[in-house]
Enzyme design. Structure first.
Site, PDB file in Angstrom:
ATOM      1  N   ASP A 124       2.369   4.974 -21.767  1.00 33.48           N
ATOM      2  CA  ASP A 124       0.922   4.867 -21.970  1.00 33.48           C
ATOM      3  C   ASP A 124       0.611   4.652 -23.454  1.00 33.48           C
ATOM      4  O   ASP A 124      -0.322   3.928 -23.813  1.00 33.48           O
ATOM      5  CB  ASP A 124       0.243   6.158 -21.477  1.00 33.48           C
ATOM      6  CG  ASP A 124      -1.163   5.930 -20.952  1.00 33.48           C
ATOM      7  OD1 ASP A 124      -1.663   4.810 -21.098  1.00 33.48           O
ATOM      8  OD2 ASP A 124      -1.760   6.882 -20.402  1.00 33.48           O
TER       9      ASP A 124
ATOM     10  N   HIS B 265      -4.476  14.420 -17.113  1.00 30.91           N
ATOM     11  CA  HIS B 265      -4.090  13.315 -18.004  1.00 30.91           C
ATOM     12  C   HIS B 265      -5.353  12.871 -18.759  1.00 30.91           C
ATOM     13  O   HIS B 265      -6.159  12.119 -18.216  1.00 30.91           O
ATOM     14  CB  HIS B 265      -3.535  12.205 -17.109  1.00 30.91           C
ATOM     15  CG  HIS B 265      -3.149  10.923 -17.776  1.00 30.91           C
ATOM     16  ND1 HIS B 265      -1.834  10.509 -17.895  1.00 30.91           N
ATOM     17  CD2 HIS B 265      -3.883   9.927 -18.333  1.00 30.91           C
ATOM     18  CE1 HIS B 265      -1.775   9.328 -18.479  1.00 30.91           C
ATOM     19  NE2 HIS B 265      -3.015   8.944 -18.752  1.00 30.91           N
TER      20      HIS B 265
ATOM     21  N   HIS C  36      -7.374  11.080 -21.809  1.00 26.68           N
ATOM     22  CA  HIS C  36      -7.475  10.227 -22.997  1.00 26.68           C
ATOM     23  C   HIS C  36      -8.559  10.858 -23.858  1.00 26.68           C
ATOM     24  O   HIS C  36      -9.533  11.407 -23.335  1.00 26.68           O
ATOM     25  CB  HIS C  36      -7.813   8.784 -22.592  1.00 26.68           C
ATOM     26  CG  HIS C  36      -6.623   8.067 -22.022  1.00 26.68           C
ATOM     27  ND1 HIS C  36      -5.866   7.191 -22.754  1.00 26.68           N
ATOM     28  CD2 HIS C  36      -6.028   8.143 -20.805  1.00 26.68           C
ATOM     29  CE1 HIS C  36      -4.858   6.733 -22.001  1.00 26.68           C
ATOM     30  NE2 HIS C  36      -4.938   7.307 -20.819  1.00 26.68           N
TER      31      HIS C  36
ATOM     32  N   CYS D 166      -5.524   2.034 -22.334  1.00 23.60           N
ATOM     33  CA  CYS D 166      -5.214   1.278 -21.113  1.00 23.60           C
ATOM     34  C   CYS D 166      -5.692  -0.151 -21.320  1.00 23.60           C
ATOM     35  O   CYS D 166      -6.845  -0.368 -21.680  1.00 23.60           O
ATOM     36  CB  CYS D 166      -5.895   1.918 -19.910  1.00 23.60           C
ATOM     37  SG  CYS D 166      -5.624   0.970 -18.406  1.00 23.60           S
TER      38      CYS D 166
HETATM   39  P1  HMG Z   1      -0.705  -9.320  -8.433  1.00 24.46           P
HETATM   40  O1  HMG Z   1      -1.009 -10.499  -9.267  1.00 24.46           O
HETATM   41  O2  HMG Z   1      -1.727  -8.844  -7.454  1.00 24.46           O
HETATM   42  O3  HMG Z   1       0.700  -9.481  -7.675  1.00 24.46           O
HETATM   43  O4  HMG Z   1      -0.359  -8.157  -9.447  1.00 24.46           O
HETATM   44  P2  HMG Z   1       1.204 -10.545  -6.653  1.00 24.46           P
HETATM   45  O5  HMG Z   1       1.984  -9.779  -5.657  1.00 24.46           O
HETATM   46  O6  HMG Z   1       0.066 -11.414  -6.179  1.00 24.46           O
HETATM   47  O7  HMG Z   1       2.222 -11.466  -7.506  1.00 24.46           O
HETATM   48  C1  HMG Z   1       1.780 -12.369  -8.509  1.00 24.46           C
HETATM   49  C2  HMG Z   1       2.946 -12.659  -9.457  1.00 24.46           C
HETATM   50  O8  HMG Z   1       3.296 -11.443 -10.149  1.00 24.46           O
HETATM   51  C3  HMG Z   1       4.231 -13.127  -8.760  1.00 24.46           C
HETATM   52  O9  HMG Z   1       4.896 -13.996  -9.657  1.00 24.46           O
HETATM   53  C4  HMG Z   1       5.045 -11.865  -8.639  1.00 24.46           C
HETATM   54  O10 HMG Z   1       6.410 -12.090  -8.578  1.00 24.46           O
HETATM   55  C5  HMG Z   1       4.668 -11.153  -9.937  1.00 24.46           C
HETATM   56  P3  HMG Z   1       4.934 -15.603  -9.400  1.00 24.46           P
HETATM   57  O11 HMG Z   1       5.558 -15.729  -8.030  1.00 24.46           O
HETATM   58  O12 HMG Z   1       3.495 -16.030  -9.410  1.00 24.46           O
HETATM   59  O13 HMG Z   1       5.757 -16.091 -10.549  1.00 24.46           O
HETATM   60  N1  HMG Z   1       4.829  -9.690  -9.796  1.00 24.46           N
HETATM   61  C6  HMG Z   1       5.601  -8.922 -10.573  1.00 24.46           C
HETATM   62  N2  HMG Z   1       6.398  -9.186 -11.636  1.00 24.46           N
HETATM   63  C7  HMG Z   1       7.067  -8.146 -12.182  1.00 24.46           C
HETATM   64  N3  HMG Z   1       6.980  -6.875 -11.740  1.00 24.46           N
HETATM   65  C8  HMG Z   1       6.192  -6.572 -10.699  1.00 24.46           C
HETATM   66  C9  HMG Z   1       5.453  -7.614 -10.074  1.00 24.46           C
HETATM   67  N4  HMG Z   1       4.604  -7.647  -9.024  1.00 24.46           N
HETATM   68  C10 HMG Z   1       4.219  -8.913  -8.872  1.00 24.46           C
HETATM   69  N5  HMG Z   1       6.107  -5.307 -10.272  1.00 24.46           N
HETATM   70  C11 HMG Z   1       0.244  -5.978 -10.224  1.00 24.46           C
HETATM   71  C12 HMG Z   1      -0.357  -6.794  -9.092  1.00 24.46           C
HETATM   72  C13 HMG Z   1      -0.109  -4.521  -9.987  1.00 24.46           C
HETATM   73  C14 HMG Z   1       1.738  -6.171 -10.250  1.00 24.46           C
HETATM   74  C15 HMG Z   1      -0.374  -6.474 -11.572  1.00 24.46           C
HETATM   75  O14 HMG Z   1      -1.767  -6.448 -11.471  1.00 24.46           O
HETATM   76  C16 HMG Z   1       0.062  -5.677 -12.775  1.00 24.46           C
HETATM   77  O15 HMG Z   1       1.203  -5.694 -13.166  1.00 24.46           O
HETATM   78  N6  HMG Z   1      -0.911  -4.994 -13.430  1.00 24.46           N
HETATM   79  C17 HMG Z   1      -0.646  -4.180 -14.615  1.00 24.46           C
HETATM   80  C18 HMG Z   1      -1.055  -2.773 -14.310  1.00 24.46           C
HETATM   81  C19 HMG Z   1      -0.700  -1.830 -15.454  1.00 24.46           C
HETATM   82  O16 HMG Z   1       0.437  -1.754 -15.884  1.00 24.46           O
HETATM   83  N7  HMG Z   1      -1.714  -1.062 -15.947  1.00 24.46           N
HETATM   84  C20 HMG Z   1      -1.482  -0.033 -16.909  1.00 24.46           C
HETATM   85  C21 HMG Z   1      -0.809   1.169 -16.300  1.00 24.46           C
HETATM   86  S1  HMG Z   1      -1.918   2.223 -15.395  1.00 24.46           S
HETATM   87  C22 HMG Z   1      -2.618   3.234 -16.604  1.00 24.46           C
HETATM   88  O17 HMG Z   1      -2.397   3.035 -17.764  1.00 24.46           O
HETATM   89  C23 HMG Z   1      -3.450   4.411 -16.181  1.00 24.46           C
HETATM   90  C24 HMG Z   1      -2.701   5.737 -16.304  1.00 24.46           C
HETATM   91  O18 HMG Z   1      -2.242   5.947 -17.618  1.00 24.46           O
HETATM   92  C25 HMG Z   1      -3.608   6.895 -15.890  1.00 24.46           C
HETATM   93  C26 HMG Z   1      -4.975   6.885 -16.598  1.00 24.46           C
HETATM   94  O19 HMG Z   1      -5.017   6.919 -17.831  1.00 24.46           O
HETATM   95  O20 HMG Z   1      -5.972   6.863 -15.876  1.00 24.46           O
HETATM   96  C27 HMG Z   1      -1.479   5.763 -15.396  1.00 24.46           C
HETATM   97 MG    MG Z   2      -3.427   6.790 -19.210  1.00 25.95          MG
END
Ligand code: HMG
Ligand code: MG
Length: 314
Positions: free
Chosen positions: A19, A212, A214, A245
């Site tokens: 994070d 959690h 922020h 985020c």
């Molecule tokens: P999507 O676009 O809906 O996925 O993404 P898809 O299934 O339609 O696939 C589209 C393309 O993405 C494809 O590639 C997949 O292979 C690829 P293409 O065929 O077009 O070349 N793909 C991936 N590649 C690598 N790893 C994967 C993956 N999945 C699909 N796992 C997805 C959906 C969720 C994957 C996307 O929206 C994403 O990666 N988002 C980023 C989310 C993120 O990391 N956010 C930050 C973390 S959460 C947070 O910080 C909050 C937290 O701290 C708590 C708080 O503070 O509240 C936890």
């Molecule tokens: Mg967070």
């Protein structure tokens, strides 16, 4: 306050390498991340979130997760947990290939935030999460569940605690051993934390709840104090207060681990973390990032003798 009701010991989930770094535009070298994680473990951390297996174009800073994990996995031998975030089955496949022992799935209490963060509504996110949790558990992994926007959403504003409880219960039913309630944009207050916890703890064991925060608006420590007073024993925090985020504009870092550890020391609550070692690790990564810290403790540490008076309860 009835201090006798406070826990004697808490567990910190150090989220700095995930994070903390995920929002940094300048990509950190993988070897520097590995050193950071090792130093966090040397400082006494029992749980360090390593990275996430998400779309590299969406979060470029996490694109090296596959290379990073093998560089730190030896630390598992010391008994620490090294969880990684997985958004879907593709992410879980990578985690399995690497032999990851603990994963975290993530959803939210707000459809709009979820849509922007993971391209799915809450209901759609459960269609994705369900097979992930089932397969992860069947492979012997531990699964943690994140519930973002639990105390407010940057797009939808106030969130009904009943909705938070509903999502928390679904994560628990799926088999998440712990649910981390995320104050994604730092709009939680002691009152909203108390109200939300009151509702949730009537149906979920407090041992399964983590908080959690922020610290975007400076309320994280007071929110933690509220959580402690209600028996919560697991808190997520980030070394040096790094973080944000990518899908919550304006959200700043997690509560700084130094500030959390310091608060606990003044209350006589054990964390297992050595403040001096942690501070040195944080200062090192902050220097590499060219950033100043948001941690009040770390600022004092930097500018004064370490032999600062740490008040402890009589
Ligand atoms: P999507 O676009 O809906 O996925 O993404 P898809 O299934 O339609 O696939 C589209 C393309 O993405 C494809 O590639 C997949 O292979 C690829 P293409 O065929 O077009 O070349 N793909 C991936 N590649 C690598 N790893 C994967 C993956 N999945 C699909 N796992 C997805 C959906 C969720 C994957 C996307 O929206 C994403 O990666 N988002 C980023 C989310 C993120 O990391 N956010 C930050 C973390 S959460 C947070 O910080 C909050 C937290 O701290 C708590 C708080 O503070 O509240 C936890
Ligand atoms: Mg967070």
């Amino acid at each position: 306050m009835d201090w006798s009701k406070f826990p004697k010991k808490i567990r910190i989930v150090e989220v700095g390498p995930r994070d903390g770094l995920q929002n940094e535009k300048q990509v950190t070298k993988t070897s520097d991340k590995a050193t950071f994680i090792k130093e966090l473990v040397e400082a006494g951390h029992q749980t360090v979130e390593v990275s996430s297996f998400v779309r590299p174009d969406r979060v470029p800073q996490m694109a090296d997760a596959k290379e990073l994990y093998p560089m730190v996995e030896d630390l598992l031998k010391t008994g620490v947990d090294l969880p990684c975030l997985v958004p879907n089955l593709k992410g879980l496949e990578t985690a399995k290939e690497l032999g990851v022992k603990e994963v975290a799935v993530f959803t939210a209490a707000s459809d709009t935030f979820n849509q922007k963060n993971i391209n799915a509504t809450i209901s759609k996110s459960f269609e994705r999460i369900e097979p992930v949790v089932k397969e992860a558990l069947a492979s012997g992994m531990k699964v943690r569940g994140y519930l973002s926007t639990a105390f407010g959403c940057p797009y939808e504003g106030k969130i009904d605690p009943a909705r938070v409880k509903e999502v928390a219960l679904r994560l628990e039913e799926l088999g998440c051993y712990e649910i981390s309630l995320g104050d994604t944009v730092g709009t939680g207050s002691p009152r909203s934390v108390q109200e939300t916890l009151d509702l949730i703890l009537s149906d979920i064991d407090v041992k399964k709840i983590a908080l959690h925060f922020h610290d975007t608006r400076g309320t994280a420590l007071t929110n933690i104090l509220t959580g402690l007073s209600m028996g919560v024993t697991v808190f997520d925090s980030s070394a040096g207060g790094l973080g944000g985020c990518p899908y919550a504009k304006g959200a700043t870092g997690n509560v700084a681990t130094e500030d959390l550890v310091y608060l606990c020391q003044t209350l006589g609550i054990e964390t297992g973390v050595d403040l001096k070692k942690l501070s040195e690790a944080s200062l090192k990564i902050l220097t590499l990032l060219g950033k100043d810290t948001t941690s009040k403790f770390l600022r004092a540490y930097k500018n004064a003798d370490f032999n600062l008076f740490i008040p402890t309860p009589s």
